[in-house]
Design a protein around this motif. Structure first.
Motif: not given
Length: 205
Positions: A13-27, A172-175
């Motif tokens: 979930f920490w890594a997902a938050t980083r990926s979502l931040a790169d997309l401008g989305l909340p984590g 895609e985010v999960a990948m």
């Protein structure tokens, strides 16, 4: 509490938050909690700082993850306060999940009655004796009975968490998370805990 049961899921979930931040989305906002709060020593000896469970159950929660313990028999002895908290908190959470023997606490709370569930293969006999109303899937890496998800032991919590991230944010985010963590994207939920490759390697060294 098993360390990887906790940190494997948290890292996803920490890594997902980083990926979502790169997309401008909340984590995700992560909390590690225990009954009393304060430092908790894991089975492996590492001390983890926690907040009080009661401080979390004052409003809606998205995902509640219950890690397991290699000493589940001992952990169940004084589990009444935790089980009672789980009964109440699960009604506030969008989904309630467990890693490894964390399923014992969900079952003790009555949350898994009449449902399929997974736990560590080495604890399957004990689980079935204690909770005959739960349909234990001895082979599955994880089992989805939305809003209740359970997983097999240790690293299977990573597979479970990747599935949860995919359910929330798409494949895609999960990948991207799997790439960040340098893990296989996600083992299918029905893969055997003792995979054919592991069985062929067991006892050869």
């Amino acid at each position: 509490m098993g360390l990887l049961d906790l940190t494997g899921a948290q890292t996803v979930f920490w890594a997902a938050t980083r990926s979502l931040a790169d997309l401008g989305l909340p984590g995700y906002t992560l909390h590690t909690a225990s009954l009393q709060g304060g430092p908790v020593r894991t089975a492996e000896g590492l001390v983890v700082q926690t907040v009080r469970l009661d401080d979390l159950a004052r409003g809606p929660m998205h995902t509640l993850i219950v890690p397991g313990s290699p000493h589940i028999r001992q952990a169940l002895v004084d589990s009444s306060p935790l089980v009672e908290w789980l009964r109440k908190a699960s009604s506030l959470a969008s989904r309630t999940t467990s890693v490894c023997s964390g399923a014992f606490f969900l079952a003790r709370a009555g949350l898994l009655d009449g449902l399929r569930a997974a736990t560590h293969w080495a604890m399957a006999d004990q689980f079935e004796r204690l909770f005959p109303r739960v349909e234990l899937d001895r082979e599955a890496i994880f089992v989805e009975q939305d809003p209740l998800w359970t997983s097999a032991g240790v690293s299977a919590g990573i597979d479970l968490s990747l599935a949860l991230v995919e359910a929330d944010n798409g494949r895609e985010v999960a990948m991207q998370v799997a790439r960040r963590m340098v893990v296989y994207y996600r083992r299918p939920d029905n893969q055997e805990q003792w995979s054919p490759l592991l069985q062929s390697q067991y006892g050869t060294q």
